[in-house]
Design a protein around this motif. Sequence first.
Motif, PDB file in Angstrom:
ATOM      1  N   ASN A  52      17.311  -7.699 -13.456  1.00 49.30           N
ATOM      2  CA  ASN A  52      17.330  -8.436 -12.187  1.00 49.30           C
ATOM      3  C   ASN A  52      16.525  -7.718 -11.104  1.00 49.30           C
ATOM      4  OD1 ASN A  52      19.136 -10.379 -13.284  1.00 49.30           O
ATOM      5  ND2 ASN A  52      20.864  -9.011 -12.895  1.00 49.30           N
ATOM      6  N   TYR A  53      15.535  -6.946 -11.528  1.00 56.64           N
ATOM      7  CA  TYR A  53      14.849  -6.036 -10.599  1.00 56.64           C
ATOM      8  C   TYR A  53      14.119  -6.780  -9.478  1.00 56.64           C
ATOM      9  CZ  TYR A  53      12.393  -1.877  -9.027  1.00 56.64           C
ATOM     10  OH  TYR A  53      11.929  -0.828  -8.281  1.00 56.64           O
ATOM     11  N   THR A  54      14.263  -6.265  -8.256  1.00 50.34           N
ATOM     12  CA  THR A  54      13.556  -6.778  -7.087  1.00 50.34           C
ATOM     13  C   THR A  54      12.533  -5.745  -6.630  1.00 50.34           C
ATOM     14  OG1 THR A  54      15.468  -8.066  -6.330  1.00 50.34           O
ATOM     15  CG2 THR A  54      13.774  -7.552  -4.694  1.00 50.34           C
ATOM     16  N   HIS A  55      11.269  -6.122  -6.583  1.00 52.83           N
ATOM     17  CA  HIS A  55      10.216  -5.219  -6.138  1.00 52.83           C
ATOM     18  C   HIS A  55      10.215  -5.102  -4.616  1.00 52.83           C
ATOM     19  CE1 HIS A  55       8.221  -4.595 -10.000  1.00 52.83           C
ATOM     20  NE2 HIS A  55       8.435  -5.877 -10.253  1.00 52.83           N
ATOM     21  N   ASN A  56       9.794  -3.931  -4.148  1.00 52.36           N
ATOM     22  CA  ASN A  56       9.606  -3.719  -2.715  1.00 52.36           C
ATOM     23  C   ASN A  56       8.238  -4.286  -2.331  1.00 52.36           C
ATOM     24  OD1 ASN A  56       9.283  -2.819  -0.115  1.00 52.36           O
ATOM     25  ND2 ASN A  56       9.699  -0.665  -0.559  1.00 52.36           N
ATOM     26  N   GLU A  57       8.250  -5.400  -1.598  1.00 48.52           N
ATOM     27  CA  GLU A  57       7.004  -6.061  -1.215  1.00 48.52           C
ATOM     28  C   GLU A  57       6.501  -5.590   0.147  1.00 48.52           C
ATOM     29  OE1 GLU A  57       5.541  -7.906  -3.316  1.00 48.52           O
ATOM     30  OE2 GLU A  57       7.103  -8.506  -4.740  1.00 48.52           O
ATOM     31  N   GLY A  58       7.234  -4.646   0.778  1.00 45.51           N
ATOM     32  CA  GLY A  58       6.813  -4.129   2.074  1.00 45.51           C
ATOM     33  C   GLY A  58       7.561  -4.723   3.251  1.00 45.51           C
ATOM     34  N   ASP A  59       8.223  -5.876   3.058  1.00 48.73           N
ATOM     35  CA  ASP A  59       9.014  -6.463   4.132  1.00 48.73           C
ATOM     36  C   ASP A  59      10.430  -5.903   4.095  1.00 48.73           C
ATOM     37  OD1 ASP A  59      10.864  -8.770   2.688  1.00 48.73           O
ATOM     38  OD2 ASP A  59       8.971  -8.392   1.646  1.00 48.73           O
TER      39      ASP A  59
ATOM     40  N   PRO B 144       0.786  -1.248   0.000  1.00 48.42           N
ATOM     41  CA  PRO B 144       0.000   0.000   0.000  1.00 48.42           C
ATOM     42  C   PRO B 144       0.808   1.284   0.000  1.00 48.42           C
ATOM     43  CG  PRO B 144      -0.929  -1.585   1.540  1.00 48.42           C
ATOM     44  CD  PRO B 144       0.384  -2.150   1.086  1.00 48.42           C
ATOM     45  N   LEU B 145       2.022   1.265   0.555  1.00 51.59           N
ATOM     46  CA  LEU B 145       2.807   2.489   0.636  1.00 51.59           C
ATOM     47  C   LEU B 145       3.754   2.669  -0.549  1.00 51.59           C
ATOM     48  CD1 LEU B 145       3.617   2.673   4.457  1.00 51.59           C
ATOM     49  CD2 LEU B 145       1.825   3.852   3.172  1.00 51.59           C
ATOM     50  N   CYS B 146       3.643   1.806  -1.544  1.00 52.40           N
ATOM     51  CA  CYS B 146       4.422   2.001  -2.777  1.00 52.40           C
ATOM     52  C   CYS B 146       3.813   3.183  -3.527  1.00 52.40           C
ATOM     53  CB  CYS B 146       4.376   0.750  -3.630  1.00 52.40           C
ATOM     54  SG  CYS B 146       5.188   0.941  -5.235  1.00 52.40           S
ATOM     55  N   PRO B 147       4.554   4.269  -3.714  1.00 56.43           N
ATOM     56  CA  PRO B 147       3.955   5.476  -4.294  1.00 56.43           C
ATOM     57  C   PRO B 147       3.781   5.462  -5.800  1.00 56.43           C
ATOM     58  CG  PRO B 147       6.245   5.877  -3.747  1.00 56.43           C
ATOM     59  CD  PRO B 147       5.926   4.491  -3.248  1.00 56.43           C
ATOM     60  N   SER B 148       4.647   4.706  -6.508  1.00 54.86           N
ATOM     61  CA  SER B 148       4.661   4.866  -7.968  1.00 54.86           C
ATOM     62  C   SER B 148       5.547   3.813  -8.604  1.00 54.86           C
ATOM     63  CB  SER B 148       5.190   6.268  -8.317  1.00 54.86           C
ATOM     64  OG  SER B 148       6.446   6.498  -7.673  1.00 54.86           O
ATOM     65  N   PHE B 149       5.429   3.705  -9.911  1.00 50.05           N
ATOM     66  CA  PHE B 149       6.351   2.862 -10.665  1.00 50.05           C
ATOM     67  C   PHE B 149       6.375   3.346 -12.112  1.00 50.05           C
ATOM     68  CE2 PHE B 149       2.273   0.653 -11.046  1.00 50.05           C
ATOM     69  CZ  PHE B 149       2.201   0.378 -12.400  1.00 50.05           C
ATOM     70  N   THR B 150       7.441   2.980 -12.812  1.00 49.92           N
ATOM     71  CA  THR B 150       7.586   3.291 -14.232  1.00 49.92           C
ATOM     72  C   THR B 150       7.886   1.996 -14.965  1.00 49.92           C
ATOM     73  OG1 THR B 150       8.458   5.493 -13.744  1.00 49.92           O
ATOM     74  CG2 THR B 150       8.876   4.633 -15.949  1.00 49.92           C
ATOM     75  N   ASN B 151       7.184   1.756 -16.057  1.00 51.71           N
ATOM     76  CA  ASN B 151       7.491   0.560 -16.836  1.00 51.71           C
ATOM     77  C   ASN B 151       7.629   0.901 -18.312  1.00 51.71           C
ATOM     78  OD1 ASN B 151       4.896   0.726 -17.883  1.00 51.71           O
ATOM     79  ND2 ASN B 151       4.071  -0.893 -16.594  1.00 51.71           N
ATOM     80  N   CYS B 152       8.208  -0.035 -19.026  1.00 54.46           N
ATOM     81  CA  CYS B 152       8.396   0.124 -20.471  1.00 54.46           C
ATOM     82  C   CYS B 152       7.905  -1.151 -21.140  1.00 54.46           C
ATOM     83  CB  CYS B 152       9.873   0.366 -20.786  1.00 54.46           C
ATOM     84  SG  CYS B 152      10.211   0.632 -22.543  1.00 54.46           S
TER      85      CYS B 152
END
Length: 230
Positions: free
Chosen positions: A123-130, A48-56
């Motif tokens: 090799n991107y790692t998403h922020n899952e909140g943990d 929920p606290l992920c503010p934004s993302f950019t994709n291509c």
Amino acid sequence: MPQIDNIKEAKANELFRDCALFAGQFFELPTPLAVGMENYSEERFHHPLCPSFTNCDHGRIMIVFNRDWVYDRIDDHYDDIQFFMLHELRHANQFVQIMQLERGESTQEPPQTIKAWMTSFGNYTHNEGDHSSQTKNLSQLIEQDAYAYGFALHDLLHRNDRGYEYYTSLPPEAAGPAWQLAVEYKMKKPELKRYLEGYRQFKPERNDPCPCGSGKKFKKCHLGKGIFEK
């Protein structure tokens, strides 16, 4: 409350336009620049606290903001939104330069830097909140670069604002190194150095047409916002 939401969305859209206008003086942005706001979903924002993302996707670069996150901050912490907008604009530029390199065109950053970005995106790692995924996400090269450039632009944008104190929701373990790298960027990157040395592409007088193209006089449009001023 639809009317309040419409006001908040209008504020956010204006803030993004100003950020894009400012950032475009320092690096190339996609044309057209696709941007939108979406309601939170775990699939899109991961937490929920992920503010934004950019994709291509197939050459189409898009910036997406978490509507709930933006609406919660637009009145009291617009500066935090502004920083993340600048941060995402840098990500958009990273994609632009990657595509330029793949087409054999000249790029603003050295090819080796862009190739390292490509590896980082791959090799991107998403922020899952943990804590673990957040730490990995914040330590990635493309995130370090975008956070640092975001801080550098945010600092330049508010350089004449007396008593200005920036609130950031970025965790201290990321904000500290990013700010240090931002200081290095301002000393070494030619486009930032030119700005600090007083170089301006536009130097309008108060009664000149605003360079943003609105048709208004500068004093009635972007005067005092730090975008076209020395």
